[in-house]
Each structure stands twice: as C-alpha cells, then as structure tokens.
Design a protein around this motif. Sequence first.
Motif, PDB file in Angstrom:
ATOM      1  N   VAL A 122       0.873  -1.181   0.000  1.00 58.94           N
ATOM      2  CA  VAL A 122       0.000   0.000   0.000  1.00 58.94           C
ATOM      3  C   VAL A 122       0.904   1.222   0.000  1.00 58.94           C
ATOM      4  O   VAL A 122       1.757   1.364   0.886  1.00 58.94           O
ATOM      5  N   TYR A 175       1.958   5.342   0.137  1.00 61.69           N
ATOM      6  CA  TYR A 175       1.534   6.465   0.988  1.00 61.69           C
ATOM      7  C   TYR A 175       0.342   7.195   0.369  1.00 61.69           C
ATOM      8  O   TYR A 175      -0.565   7.628   1.076  1.00 61.69           O
ATOM      9  N   GLU A 187      -2.039   5.914  -1.584  1.00 63.70           N
ATOM     10  CA  GLU A 187      -3.257   5.110  -1.369  1.00 63.70           C
ATOM     11  C   GLU A 187      -3.711   5.197   0.081  1.00 63.70           C
ATOM     12  O   GLU A 187      -4.906   5.341   0.379  1.00 63.70           O
ATOM     13  N   PHE A 188      -2.737   5.121   0.962  1.00 65.95           N
ATOM     14  CA  PHE A 188      -3.047   5.164   2.396  1.00 65.95           C
ATOM     15  C   PHE A 188      -3.719   6.494   2.763  1.00 65.95           C
ATOM     16  O   PHE A 188      -4.753   6.539   3.431  1.00 65.95           O
ATOM     17  N   THR A 230      -7.487   7.145   4.305  1.00 64.57           N
ATOM     18  CA  THR A 230      -7.794   7.842   5.563  1.00 64.57           C
ATOM     19  C   THR A 230      -8.810   8.969   5.314  1.00 64.57           C
ATOM     20  O   THR A 230      -9.661   9.236   6.165  1.00 64.57           O
ATOM     21  N   ILE A 252      -4.062  -3.308   8.342  1.00 67.26           N
ATOM     22  CA  ILE A 252      -3.776  -1.977   7.792  1.00 67.26           C
ATOM     23  C   ILE A 252      -5.030  -1.111   7.902  1.00 67.26           C
ATOM     24  O   ILE A 252      -4.956   0.085   8.200  1.00 67.26           O
ATOM     25  N   GLU A 253      -6.191  -1.733   7.706  1.00 71.47           N
ATOM     26  CA  GLU A 253      -7.455  -0.984   7.809  1.00 71.47           C
ATOM     27  C   GLU A 253      -7.606  -0.342   9.189  1.00 71.47           C
ATOM     28  O   GLU A 253      -8.135   0.761   9.312  1.00 71.47           O
ATOM     29  N   VAL A 312      -5.715   2.775   9.199  1.00 69.88           N
ATOM     30  CA  VAL A 312      -6.453   3.797   8.440  1.00 69.88           C
ATOM     31  C   VAL A 312      -7.488   4.463   9.354  1.00 69.88           C
ATOM     32  O   VAL A 312      -7.627   5.691   9.379  1.00 69.88           O
TER      33      VAL A 312
END
Length: 467
Positions: free
Chosen positions: A30, A32, A34-35, A39, A65-66, A69
Amino acid sequence: MSDNLYDLLASRFPADRTRHAFRPPGAPAVSYGEFEGLTARAAAALRARSVQPGDRVALQVEKSIEAVVIYLATLRVGAVFLPLNAAYTAAEVAYFLEDAEPAVFVQDAQAFLREAADLPPDLQVEPRAADDLAAIIYTSGTTGRSKGAMLTHGALAANALALHEAWGFSPDDVLLHALPIFHVHGLFVALHCAFLSGCPMVWLNRFDEAAVLAGLSGSTVMMGVPTFYTRLLAQPGLTREATAHMRLFVSGSAPLLESAFEAFEGRTGHRILERYGMSEAVIITTNPLAGERKPGSVGFPLPGVDLRIGGGEETGVIEIRGPSVFSGYWRMPEKTAEEFTADGFFITGDVGRLDPDGRLWISGRAKDLIISGGYNVYPKEVEVLLDEEPGVRASAVIGVPHPDFGEGVVAVVEGQGDEAAMIAALRSRLAGYKTPKRVVFVDALPRNAMGKIQKALLRQTYGDLFR
Ligand code: AMP
C-alpha cells in the motif's frame, strides 16, 4: 497547520506518494498515496456518522492496515481514538463502552472501509490544539478497574519527534512491524516513527518467528517486546547473515533479560536497545543509539523529561514530568490527583534507581515489592540470580501470605530443576530473608500480549502455599 497530530505525520509523508507505506508479505503493498486516500474516505465515513471533534471512536478488531487507516481518520476528524484489545471479552468491552461512551464502535475494520469506499474523500483536517485529546488508552491493569489514560495531540507529537531523533530514523529505513496496535508500543511508538520518516513498514498482522526472520532481510529496524527476542533466539535461522541488513533492534514494554541481550548479541552481533515506557507517558527513557547500551538498564530520560526517584532513598518509585505525560485518567479526577505529586510529577508506580551516570535501572513495580518479616525484598534482585541458574528460562518472584513473616518469598521458575538445590544455591548468595522459601517450577509463566508476566495471577495461584 494546526496542532492536529495528523497534520504533523502527513507533513512527513514522502513527496513521492508512490513510495510504500505498508509491505504485507504475500499481499500487495500500500503506497503512501493510497493510504492517505483511504484515511480521507474513512474520515468521510466518520463524519457521515456525525462524529464530532472530541467524540470517542472505539475500535476492537484484529490487527490490520485498515485499523491503522481508521486510527488516522479519527485524528483527521478531531475525534479521540480508543483502541481495544481483540482478546477482551464482551463483558470487558461493555465496561469500556459504558465508561468512554464512544460515538462509533468499529468491530469490523474491513466492512467499515468498504462502506467508506463509496464516499468522496473528506480532505478537511479538523484543527486541534496541542492540549486537545487524541487518544484514550486503557491500562492493562490486572486488579481493580482499568483506567483510561488521556493522551493529547501535543503529547503524542512531542514523544514521536523525540524518538524519531533519538533512534536516528530516516527515509532510508524500513521498519519491521509485528507488534499489536491496541497498545502504545505498536500504535504510537512504531507507527509514528515510520510515518515521521515517510518510510515503509514490513507489515505483519501478528508475530510469527518465520515471517519475522524472512522480513528482517528487507528491513533496517525492528521493535519488539522481550518475548519476540527470546522466541527468535529459539530459531536456528537467527544468525549474523539474517540480520546483516538491520541497523537497530529495540525492546520494551517488559524487562529484557540480560541473558537474552547477551545471547542476541552473541548470535547476531547486535546489541538490543532497551527503552522504558508506559501508557501514561509513551516513552520515558532509552538507551543511546550511539553511546553504550547497558544490559539491565533502560537508559537515560528522553530530552525534556524530568525524572527523579521519590521517597528519599537510593531506590524508590520513579516520578516523571515532561511533554509526553498524559493529562489524567478519563473521568477519574480523584484517581488522577492521587497519582501526581504537588509539584506536578506523575508517580509511575515503577521502582528504580539512577546510577551516577544518570542511567535508570528498574527493579519492578511498587505493588510487587515484598515485605517479609518487616524487610523489603525487591523481586528483581532475586530474579536476576535465579535467571543465572542452570535450567531456568525466566523467573518471577512474588510474596504470598505467610503465618510468621507476613509475606513469604516464592520463586516461580519457568524451566526445570530441584527445589532444595536451587534454594541452597540462592542462600549462598542472598540474605536469608530474601531467599525464596519455596521454588515452584512451571512450563510457562503467565504473560499478557505484551509479554508482561502476570504477577497478580501468580499471587492468586500460589496464595495458599504457606497456609
Ligand atoms: P503499559 O502501560 O501496558 O505499557 O505498561 C507499562 C509498564 O511496563 C511500565 O510501568 C513498566 O512497569 C513496564 N515496562 C515497560 N518497559 C519496560 C522495560 N524496558 N523494563 C521494565 N519494565 C518495563
């Protein structure tokens, strides 16, 4: 830019947003960019549920990872993040929900983000002041009611910046992240160091020896609890070659055995950097990156931290004051007042001493102090000697009710051996009142998810030993 912690972290994301933020082995990385987008959508989903600044957002999910987020989305909307251990039972969770009254309680991070995916990203980051709350971390207290430590945007930012500097993080780093994220260690210490460097993380949803060993070849820094290191030491694959790419191993959340420190150095050439922290202040002291790392010591106070030993003796309860200290226990003003001194120092409850160089040495929790026949016994002093005995992997020394002495010293040993021989060996090195009256051998000491030995549980289990 306000003092919202999100703004600080995002200001350090790499200019090239195609760089990786998360590298989960066996799944797509993922970036930065996309992250950041995720968010912003999750922030939109929180606002769609009418989450207001200052509202609590509770999360009880497996590590993912979610989940990260949702943490950053909570910061974006100015709400207060409240992570809960996935292992908590429904009854335990009911207490936290009643106490914290969150506006939203997320139990399925993936479903929450699927819902958010249809929303336009919400790019407005809520302005926050440094003393606005960013998170509530319930302490893992094993007795009494769990207390919610309130941490502000300013406290988390100050600690993150201090650690990023102290541990020499740069964009060239790759952090191996195998810690849980319901606790300050994995959630704040590890994530914030990575985000402030804009560096990638090798992302493991749980600690697994083989996956960690494989991940080390593509990483430069690992943060772990002591049990990570003892488990890695049991792997023949832990070698100089396997760790040649690493610049730093950090340990904390529970004491690192000197034997583990030495064994790790022998096998890999790396001297583990031990640091000391707690939910109420994140990180307080650290061994130096450049100077000597002493096994058994947790190092020096971070810049800006005032640290002293209360009680007027050489060894006593550690008291601290500084930018990262929490602003009190949620809805417990009396409890908060009890744990601060008149001049504003937080009474940590940990016992320790400062050596002439200013290094801190911790000897345990104040509530674990044993008083036998009127004499104080610091468990650590006995545990250090026990740990040197053949057949001992780890030990916990506790006091349990004794008809003559008030409390009798009991050693619970992970490993094998002969009780009488072990008592005799210790007696030759310790005063009689410090020498355990009983030694109990077990296959495994009870530990929590952060590797802390559950002494309260041991006191219960062995409470009748002298009755
Ligand atoms: P928690 O709030 O769950 O992070 O627990 C904090 C407690 O963990 C501290 O008050 C210490 O008792 C213990 N602790 C954390 N780091 C260390 C360390 N390096 N050595 C000894 N104890 C530690």
